[in-house]
Design a protein around this motif. Structure first.
Motif, PDB file in Angstrom:
ATOM      1  N   GLY B  65       4.598  39.038  10.514  1.00 29.19           N
ATOM      2  CA  GLY B  65       5.805  38.219  10.591  1.00 29.19           C
ATOM      3  C   GLY B  65       5.555  36.768  10.222  1.00 29.19           C
ATOM      4  N   ALA B  68       5.078  36.655   6.453  1.00 29.19           N
ATOM      5  CA  ALA B  68       6.375  36.744   5.773  1.00 29.19           C
ATOM      6  C   ALA B  68       7.093  35.398   5.819  1.00 29.19           C
ATOM      7  CB  ALA B  68       7.232  37.828   6.417  1.00 29.19           C
ATOM      8  N   ALA B  69       7.069  34.768   6.982  1.00 25.25           N
ATOM      9  CA  ALA B  69       7.730  33.473   7.144  1.00 25.25           C
ATOM     10  C   ALA B  69       7.070  32.408   6.274  1.00 25.25           C
ATOM     11  CB  ALA B  69       7.701  33.045   8.606  1.00 25.25           C
ATOM     12  N   GLU B  72       8.178  32.922   2.749  1.00 20.60           N
ATOM     13  CA  GLU B  72       9.590  32.565   2.574  1.00 20.60           C
ATOM     14  C   GLU B  72       9.780  31.045   2.584  1.00 20.60           C
ATOM     15  OE1 GLU B  72      12.338  34.901   4.905  1.00 20.60           O
ATOM     16  OE2 GLU B  72      13.948  33.438   4.591  1.00 20.60           O
ATOM     17  N   THR B 109      18.206  32.625   1.575  1.00 19.45           N
ATOM     18  CA  THR B 109      17.527  33.861   1.175  1.00 19.45           C
ATOM     19  C   THR B 109      18.527  35.017   1.093  1.00 19.45           C
ATOM     20  OG1 THR B 109      15.652  33.051   2.435  1.00 19.45           O
ATOM     21  CG2 THR B 109      15.524  35.317   1.641  1.00 19.45           C
ATOM     22  N   ILE B 110      18.515  35.725  -0.032  1.00 20.34           N
ATOM     23  CA  ILE B 110      19.325  36.946  -0.173  1.00 20.34           C
ATOM     24  C   ILE B 110      18.470  38.132   0.268  1.00 20.34           C
ATOM     25  CG2 ILE B 110      20.549  38.463  -1.778  1.00 20.34           C
ATOM     26  CD1 ILE B 110      20.861  35.913  -3.598  1.00 20.34           C
ATOM     27  N   ASP B 111      17.277  38.215  -0.309  1.00 18.24           N
ATOM     28  CA  ASP B 111      16.332  39.259   0.100  1.00 18.24           C
ATOM     29  C   ASP B 111      14.915  38.798  -0.204  1.00 18.24           C
ATOM     30  OD1 ASP B 111      15.277  40.330  -2.581  1.00 18.24           O
ATOM     31  OD2 ASP B 111      17.433  40.554  -2.847  1.00 18.24           O
ATOM     32  N   ILE B 112      13.961  39.375   0.520  1.00 18.87           N
ATOM     33  CA  ILE B 112      12.557  39.081   0.241  1.00 18.87           C
ATOM     34  C   ILE B 112      11.740  40.339   0.524  1.00 18.87           C
ATOM     35  CG2 ILE B 112      12.178  38.025   2.529  1.00 18.87           C
ATOM     36  CD1 ILE B 112      10.220  36.046   0.920  1.00 18.87           C
ATOM     37  N   THR B 113      10.831  40.644  -0.398  1.00 20.83           N
ATOM     38  CA  THR B 113       9.943  41.798  -0.235  1.00 20.83           C
ATOM     39  C   THR B 113       8.520  41.278  -0.132  1.00 20.83           C
ATOM     40  OG1 THR B 113      11.391  43.085  -1.653  1.00 20.83           O
ATOM     41  CG2 THR B 113       9.214  44.003  -1.230  1.00 20.83           C
ATOM     42  N   VAL B 114       7.870  41.621   0.965  1.00 23.76           N
ATOM     43  CA  VAL B 114       6.508  41.130   1.189  1.00 23.76           C
ATOM     44  C   VAL B 114       5.520  42.291   1.071  1.00 23.76           C
ATOM     45  CG1 VAL B 114       4.963  39.950   2.802  1.00 23.76           C
ATOM     46  CG2 VAL B 114       7.370  39.329   2.722  1.00 23.76           C
ATOM     47  N   ASP B 115       4.505  42.124   0.246  1.00 23.74           N
ATOM     48  CA  ASP B 115       3.414  43.101   0.149  1.00 23.74           C
ATOM     49  C   ASP B 115       2.227  42.557   0.929  1.00 23.74           C
ATOM     50  OD1 ASP B 115       4.947  44.511  -1.644  1.00 23.74           O
ATOM     51  OD2 ASP B 115       3.982  43.631  -3.405  1.00 23.74           O
ATOM     52  N   TYR B 116       1.727  43.366   1.835  1.00 17.01           N
ATOM     53  CA  TYR B 116       0.542  42.960   2.610  1.00 17.01           C
ATOM     54  C   TYR B 116      -0.675  43.581   1.940  1.00 17.01           C
ATOM     55  CZ  TYR B 116       4.016  41.405   5.925  1.00 17.01           C
ATOM     56  OH  TYR B 116       5.065  40.741   6.505  1.00 17.01           O
TER      57      TYR B 116
END
Lengths: 154, 168
Positions: B65, B68-69, B72, B109-116
């Motif tokens: 989390g 991701a933040a 962003e 933000t509309i959308d965000i995709t996070v790859d770990y």
């Protein structure tokens, strides 16, 4: 290694979640965590604001809540191990959360393979009829790791 | 006749002032401890390690989390900064009067995709965002975060953002 009962798994997941330092910092409270489903909420806090001109909570705080809730749903799934990590998480923001209201995430782990768990989640504020955000994610379901941490934790 | 170049101190003050106003306008970034390093117009976001960022105490590893933040925040600040740069350099906005309350509105933000990509280690993280496309209404941004080695990113993200309505 003996596998845990359903109740034990739920207790482990709940305790595990609320004790995580980042979840504690955000004041997350776990409710139902069982059978691949989790409900976790987070109170409104002015430190979590993303835009002071509107007072709306930052998307990043919602992401943290979604990620935690999705992970908890995975850990409570009967076919998943007790430890997991996010592979990817996509969040769509439908509308700004109303300032002052608590945010609640509900996640469902709807499929688990030998190595991957699939999750969907929805976040709402106090108006539960209009979602604030939705998320879809994949998580690791590595059963080898589970045995490792069980041994290592002793 | 050609204008003499601006003194470097004046230039730096203007740019650093605008960047400070922008980053200080996001309380959640301050809560996580995110700050920015500026080289010309290039920004590097820095997330100094702190214990409250931990999500897995056993490894230990950073919480997904906060990663991701971090990504962003980096993307939003990059978009805000790119807009602000043109405005302060052209003189359309007076950087000396910029404050978190007088700042132009931030993108949403509309959308965000996070790859770990690998576990975030208990140490400082860095991130750089690149605007892939920025239109009048929508923008697409890619962000990469790393720790010890620039070539071994621990997370990446792609996000879409709604740009604020501008007067012009």
């Amino acid at each position: 290694m003996t596998s845990l009962t359903r109740e034990e798994k739920t207790a482990v997941a709940r305790q595990f979640t609320e004790a995580l330092p980042h979840c504690k910092a955000l004041g997350m409270q776990a409710y139902e965590i069982a059978d691949g489903k989790a409900v976790i909420s987070m109170d409104y806090d002015s430190r979590f604001i993303g835009d002071p001109q509107t007072g709306v909570i930052h998307g990043g705080a919602v992401s943290a809540l979604m990620d935690t809730c999705a992970g908890a749903a995975v850990m409570s799934h009967e076919k998943a191990p007790n430890i997991t990590a996010t592979i990817d998480l996509r969040i769509d923001y439908m509308r700004p959360a109303t300032p002052g209201q608590r945010i609640t995430a509900r996640a469902t782990c709807y499929h688990v393979t030998r190595s991957v768990a699939f999750v969907r989640a929805v976040a709402t504020d106090e108006d539960e009829s209009r979602p604030v955000a939705t998320a879809t994610g994949t998580f690791t379901a590595d059963h080898g790791l589970d045995a490792l941490t069980a041994e290592g934790g002793k | 006749m050609k204008q003499p170049p601006e003194p470097v101190q004046v230039v730096k003050e203007r740019r650093d002032g605008a960047l400070a106003a922008l980053t200080e306008s996001i309380p959640y970034a301050a809560f996580l401890g995110i700050n920015f390093d500026r080289r010309g117009d290039e920004l590097t976001a820095i997330l100094p390690f702190s214990q409250m960022l931990i999500g897995n105490p056993y490894l230990p590893a950073l919480h997904g989390g906060c990663t991701a933040a971090f990504l962003e925040v980096s993307a939003i600040v990059e978009l805000g900064w790119t807009y602000l740069w043109d405005e302060i350099e052209s003189g359309r906005i007076d950087a000396s009067v910029l404050s978190p309350t007088t700042l132009p509105p931030l993108p949403k933000t509309i959308d965000i995709t996070v790859d770990y990509l690998r576990a975030g280690l208990p140490r400082d993280g860095y991130a750089r965002a690149r605007i892939i496309r920025s239109g009048r209404r929508y923008a697409s941004v890619r962000v990469e975060a790393w720790q010890d080695n620039r070539d071994r990113p621990y997370a990446q993200a792609t996000g879409h953002f709604l740009m604020p309505k501008r007067d012009s």
